[in-house]
Scaffold this active site. Structure first.
Site, PDB file in Angstrom:
ATOM      1  N   GLY A  70      12.362  15.864  28.289  1.00  0.00           N
ATOM      2  CA  GLY A  70      13.801  15.696  28.082  1.00  0.00           C
ATOM      3  C   GLY A  70      14.580  16.341  29.219  1.00  0.00           C
ATOM      4  CG  HIS A  76      14.556  11.707  19.908  1.00  0.00           C
ATOM      5  ND1 HIS A  76      15.365  12.760  19.589  1.00  0.00           N
ATOM      6  CD2 HIS A  76      13.782  12.124  20.940  1.00  0.00           C
ATOM      7  CE1 HIS A  76      15.106  13.776  20.409  1.00  0.00           C
ATOM      8  NE2 HIS A  76      14.147  13.400  21.238  1.00  0.00           N
ATOM      9  CD  GLU A  86      10.032  14.500  21.511  1.00  0.00           C
ATOM     10  OE1 GLU A  86      10.144  15.026  22.620  1.00  0.00           O
ATOM     11  OE2 GLU A  86      10.933  13.838  20.989  1.00  0.00           O
ATOM     12  CB  SER A 145      10.750  23.103  25.741  1.00  0.00           C
ATOM     13  OG  SER A 145      11.893  23.217  24.944  1.00  0.00           O
ATOM     14  CG  ASN A 178      14.866  11.216  25.433  1.00  0.00           C
ATOM     15  OD1 ASN A 178      15.814  10.467  25.703  1.00  0.00           O
ATOM     16  ND2 ASN A 178      14.753  11.841  24.275  1.00  0.00           N
ATOM     17  CD1 TRP A 179      16.140  10.629  32.101  1.00  0.00           C
ATOM     18  CD2 TRP A 179      17.769   9.294  32.901  1.00  0.00           C
ATOM     19  NE1 TRP A 179      15.788  10.249  33.362  1.00  0.00           N
ATOM     20  CE2 TRP A 179      16.753   9.427  33.883  1.00  0.00           C
ATOM     21  CE3 TRP A 179      18.878   8.502  33.179  1.00  0.00           C
ATOM     22  CZ2 TRP A 179      16.839   8.797  35.121  1.00  0.00           C
ATOM     23  CZ3 TRP A 179      18.961   7.865  34.413  1.00  0.00           C
ATOM     24  CH2 TRP A 179      17.957   8.023  35.371  1.00  0.00           C
ATOM     25  CE  LYS A 180      16.554  15.002  24.412  1.00  0.00           C
ATOM     26  NZ  LYS A 180      16.430  16.214  23.642  1.00  0.00           N
TER      27      LYS A 180
HETATM   28  P1  PGA Z   1      13.339  18.595  25.826  1.00  0.00           P
HETATM   29  O1  PGA Z   1      13.600  17.224  25.051  1.00  0.00           O
HETATM   30  O2  PGA Z   1      12.233  18.345  26.819  1.00  0.00           O
HETATM   31  O3  PGA Z   1      14.651  18.895  26.496  1.00  0.00           O
HETATM   32  O4  PGA Z   1      12.958  19.618  24.813  1.00  0.00           O
HETATM   33  C1  PGA Z   1      12.542  16.468  24.544  1.00  0.00           C
HETATM   34  C2  PGA Z   1      13.093  15.469  23.559  1.00  0.00           C
HETATM   35  O5  PGA Z   1      13.917  15.820  22.715  1.00  0.00           O
HETATM   36  O6  PGA Z   1      12.731  14.287  23.609  1.00  0.00           O
END
Ligand code: PGA
Length: 259
Positions: free
Chosen positions: A238, A99, A169, A217, A13-15
């Protein structure tokens, strides 16, 4: 420990990153190289819409592309939205839906339920994100997750629920959550069993075959433990997916895993 024989999945997930096409291109090319070496897992890169269709039209073998959201209508007066038909026509195969960062902006379980249904109608695999905001000693977080599942999957039947992926999550473990804490593989195992039970209550036996992955994370140091949890179908990554070196290591570790 029982072996899960179905193909596992690593979702990136690149956001709202990166800021340039050049950076996006370099991340995709890296993922392509590692996906060619990797025989055991499917890799799904969920890109911002603006970069997505540059890649989703092409065949990258076992590397697939996903959106980070979609709208439930096919077309029309919905300024700023992207329809599942547009995504289908662009070769997009997956979409993250619900999400926690979108829920924080006002997305409701009812909206999520409509999006999940429409994704499936258009042949897009929805990755439904569920997870509690905090953990308290009274265990209300089980109800919170159950509610998200029941409403998010409300429009599905026994034959369509198997087309979804559930990403657990816990919001308190996401890398950008202030004062975040580490979730443990035991936390995931416990919730994985709980999610399977909720799905079996609602969809009978087929509910148990829905893929459940872990996100929050995930990095090269902890991925083996989450990937290896009994009943785990993979991970959602992420921040670490935006670093080619770290992401390559994560894929390599999953590929070498006996789980
Ligand atoms: P993260 O993000 O791996 O940086 O915690 C995961 C997510 O929010 O999808």
């Amino acid at each position: 420990m029982s072996k899960n024989t179905a193909r596992k999945i690593i979702v990136a997930n690149w956001k709202m990153n990166p800021s340039t096409f050049e950076e996006a291109n370099s991340l995709v090319l890296n993922a392509q190289i590692i996906s060619e070496k990797n025989k055991k897992t499917d890799i799904v890169l969920c890109l911002p819409f603006v970069w997505l269709t540059d890649f989703s039209h092409k065949n990258f073998g076992k590397l697939f592309f996903g959106a980070q959201d979609l709208f439930w209508e096919e077309s029309g007066a919905f300024t700023g939205e992207i329809s599942p038909l547009m995504l289908q026509n662009s070769g997009v195969r997956y979409a993250i839906i619900g999400h926690s960062e979108r829920r924080a902006l006002g997305e409701t379980d009812e909206m999520i339920g409509k999006k999940i249904k429409r994704a499936i109608d258009f042949g897009i695999t929805p990755i439904l994100c569920v997870g509690e905001k905090v953990r308290d000693s009274s265990h209300t977080y089980f109800d919170e997750v159950k509610n998200q599942l029941v409403l998010g999957l409300a429009k599905l039947s026994r034959s369509t629920v198997t087309k979804t992926i559930i990403a657990y999550e816990p919001v308190w473990s996401i890398s950008t959550t202030p004062d975040r804490k580490d979730a443990t593989p035991e936390d995931f195992l416990e919730m994985n069993i709980f999610i399977k039970k909720v799905l079996a209550d609602r969809f009978k036996e087929v509910g148990k075959s829905v893929k459940i992955i872990y996100g929050g994370s995930v990095n090269e140091k902890n991925v083996a433990s989450f990937f290896g949890v009994d009943g785990s179908s993979g991970v959602l990554v992420g921040a670490a997916s935006l670093n080619s070196e770290k992401f390559s290591k994560i894929v390599e570790i999953c590929n070498e895993s006996k789980a």
